[in-house]
Write a protein that holds these residues in place. Sequence first.
Motif, PDB file in Angstrom:
ATOM      1  N   ASN A 169       2.900   1.502  -3.242  1.00 47.44           N
ATOM      2  CA  ASN A 169       2.069   1.898  -4.550  1.00 47.44           C
ATOM      3  C   ASN A 169       1.719   3.358  -4.567  1.00 47.44           C
ATOM      4  O   ASN A 169       1.726   3.843  -5.555  1.00 47.44           O
ATOM      5  CB  ASN A 169       0.747   1.241  -4.682  1.00 47.44           C
ATOM      6  CG  ASN A 169       0.865  -0.298  -4.960  1.00 47.44           C
ATOM      7  OD1 ASN A 169       1.967  -0.544  -5.678  1.00 47.44           O
ATOM      8  ND2 ASN A 169       0.069  -1.081  -4.718  1.00 47.44           N
ATOM      9  N   SER A 170       1.478   4.161  -3.505  1.00 51.06           N
ATOM     10  CA  SER A 170       1.643   5.356  -3.252  1.00 51.06           C
ATOM     11  C   SER A 170       2.756   6.267  -3.816  1.00 51.06           C
ATOM     12  O   SER A 170       2.653   7.260  -4.563  1.00 51.06           O
ATOM     13  CB  SER A 170       1.549   6.000  -1.896  1.00 51.06           C
ATOM     14  OG  SER A 170       2.422   5.700  -1.109  1.00 51.06           O
ATOM     15  N   TYR A 171       3.976   5.650  -3.564  1.00 48.98           N
ATOM     16  CA  TYR A 171       5.047   6.263  -4.507  1.00 48.98           C
ATOM     17  C   TYR A 171       5.209   5.797  -5.859  1.00 48.98           C
ATOM     18  O   TYR A 171       5.870   6.570  -6.534  1.00 48.98           O
ATOM     19  CB  TYR A 171       6.521   5.859  -3.493  1.00 48.98           C
ATOM     20  CG  TYR A 171       7.738   6.124  -4.095  1.00 48.98           C
ATOM     21  CD1 TYR A 171       7.973   7.542  -4.050  1.00 48.98           C
ATOM     22  CD2 TYR A 171       8.457   5.042  -4.528  1.00 48.98           C
ATOM     23  CE1 TYR A 171       9.348   7.740  -4.750  1.00 48.98           C
ATOM     24  CE2 TYR A 171       9.720   5.402  -5.299  1.00 48.98           C
ATOM     25  CZ  TYR A 171      10.245   6.655  -4.977  1.00 48.98           C
ATOM     26  OH  TYR A 171      11.346   7.161  -5.860  1.00 48.98           O
ATOM     27  N   SER A 227       3.392   5.120  -7.959  1.00 41.87           N
ATOM     28  CA  SER A 227       2.382   6.012  -9.043  1.00 41.87           C
ATOM     29  C   SER A 227       3.011   7.132  -9.242  1.00 41.87           C
ATOM     30  O   SER A 227       2.582   7.684 -10.426  1.00 41.87           O
ATOM     31  CB  SER A 227       1.023   5.827  -8.430  1.00 41.87           C
ATOM     32  OG  SER A 227       0.830   6.814  -7.283  1.00 41.87           O
ATOM     33  N   GLU A 230       0.805  -1.124  -0.091  1.00 42.23           N
ATOM     34  CA  GLU A 230       0.056   0.084   0.025  1.00 42.23           C
ATOM     35  C   GLU A 230       0.849   1.318  -0.001  1.00 42.23           C
ATOM     36  O   GLU A 230       0.743   2.300  -0.796  1.00 42.23           O
ATOM     37  CB  GLU A 230      -0.855   0.089   1.248  1.00 42.23           C
ATOM     38  CG  GLU A 230      -1.857   1.043   1.283  1.00 42.23           C
ATOM     39  CD  GLU A 230      -2.748   1.105   2.564  1.00 42.23           C
ATOM     40  OE1 GLU A 230      -3.297   2.184   2.722  1.00 42.23           O
ATOM     41  OE2 GLU A 230      -2.718   0.152   3.208  1.00 42.23           O
ATOM     42  N   LYS A 231       1.776   1.245   0.872  1.00 34.80           N
ATOM     43  CA  LYS A 231       2.758   2.278   0.763  1.00 34.80           C
ATOM     44  C   LYS A 231       3.513   2.620  -0.453  1.00 34.80           C
ATOM     45  O   LYS A 231       3.636   3.400  -0.901  1.00 34.80           O
ATOM     46  CB  LYS A 231       3.866   2.350   2.131  1.00 34.80           C
ATOM     47  CG  LYS A 231       4.755   3.424   2.288  1.00 34.80           C
ATOM     48  CD  LYS A 231       4.236   4.861   2.461  1.00 34.80           C
ATOM     49  CE  LYS A 231       3.625   4.845   4.059  1.00 34.80           C
ATOM     50  NZ  LYS A 231       3.288   6.238   4.433  1.00 34.80           N
TER      51      LYS A 231
END
Length: 585
Positions: free
Chosen positions: A462-464, A466, A459-460
């Motif tokens: 993927n935030s970066y 993208s 989750e963490k």
Amino acid sequence: MSNTATASTPLLVEDTASNEDTTPIEYVQEVEDIQEGISKRKRTSAVWNHFKLKTVEGKMKAQCNYCKKHLLGESKQGTNHLRTHLERCPSLKLRGDLRRQVMIKEQGKAIKKVSASPYNFDQGGSREDLAHMVIMHEYPLAMVDHVGFRRFVSGLQPNFKLVSRNTLKRDILKIYDYEKQKSMAKIGNNGSRVAITTDMWTSSNKKRGFMVVTGHYINDSWILESQIMRFIYVPSPHTKEVLSTILLECLLEWNVDRKLSTVTVDNCTTNDAMMRILLEKLEVSSLALGGSLLHMRCAAHILNLVVQDGLAVIGDGIERIRDSVLFWTASPKRRQKFDESSRHLRISNTKELVLDCKTRRNSTYLMLASALIYKDVFSRLRHFDALYTCMPNERDWEVAKDICEKLEVFYSVTKLFSGTTYPTANEYFPMLCELKMELNEWILSPNELIKLMASKMLEKFNSYWSVVNGIMCIAAILDPRYKMKIMEYYYQQVYGRIRGSEEIEKIKKIFFDLLAEYGSENSDEEASCSQPPSSMEIVSHDFVQNRLRKFDSFYPTLQRLARDILAIPVTTVASESAFSTSGRL
């Protein structure tokens, strides 16, 4: 650099002009008569390095080594007239004003001898060398007032007029101004964009905040260069307005506000707000793709946050191991007892126990890796110390082993990211793709704890991912070893066939937009964006050094794009390294 001396500072000179002993040291050298019938005697003055004793018409004469003139040579006549001759000797002057000589020690067979060697003393050059020495080795300015240092310098070169600490400070600032102007001209004359990394640091002793700004670019010889542009004290509070103002002032001072590629910062809300303010104040038309690529987040910092989010779900298992390491490293006596127990169990103690730090990358992995080696030692020591009450159980060790195996992948990547000689942007894309593929596999693990940990980490991540996967993918495409094939391979592995094709089209669009934007700036040159697919095929082996000139002339748009993209650092390590020698600030 501090002007104050420490407790161990040597005694300072109060009156340097009157207390100095500037009398040059004269070395004793034996000068032997070579004429037959002349008794041997010692000549104790250094002036005899420039004369030979000869007998002329029954009288002792001193012959000059340079003009061959004969002067009185009896010992009772002294050496003052010989010194006067050296000052006026025409042959000596013709040799380049050799009136000043330096003594060079040479090892003889039985005794040490001293011979004279020509030397032109330069007061200004020596002052500059002194300033460079202080800068290079971070010596205190007060060292020029130390009695021992002044005596030492006087013995080496009596003609050198040692400066005061204030004069030394001015000399250092002159060097700084000169080097700054030289660096500014170097960046200004370079044709490529400049990528910026910036970071904040708080000194441990005075609790003051400092900002460092570092510029990165590829020069005309295709060499990656990094330049510290500013190292400045930032008064509290460190708000988004204060940080953005200081950063913008630096960009304007160095005249790089119109030639920025990216700005890489740590991942925090203050930096996000600072970048929004900075984007509003910059001229958007001068930025690549309207500033959409300006904000880069530090990959090493993100990976650290990813690991911390994953470790947070483990709970007491890691905490008990951490408490055990803390207990047995708390004092020298406990460390000694731990080492003795490891020797009794025949466990090699080449690796010491390491306590992790939540703000340091890789430290948790290193702590678990070292603790697992001494698993039996912890169990043995439980019976010898009643105060040791945080002994991990078997379940804790099993979890630690599984976690350590998973974290080893992150350790290898962050170790590469954290190197001061960091790789260029094209090297990051395959490594981050491998990490994402590993996380996708961990989610499918039968171990519920590993699955939960992987879910938090992904989750963490993927935030970066993208935000930065586009620019890193383009950098990999510009690498002649990879080109489009690396994107096609990894995106299908990461996203699957259908989603992967969609993501590939997005990256192609960004790449073509960049080619079009760079091509419009070189309308009189060959437009690389006119046929985008063929532009990507032409990269081939043209990046090889011996073909760079041809590449630059044949494909000017593509070479400018490659120089700007490949220079982008995706970590702030280059700026953080500036703080490694700043502990006394």
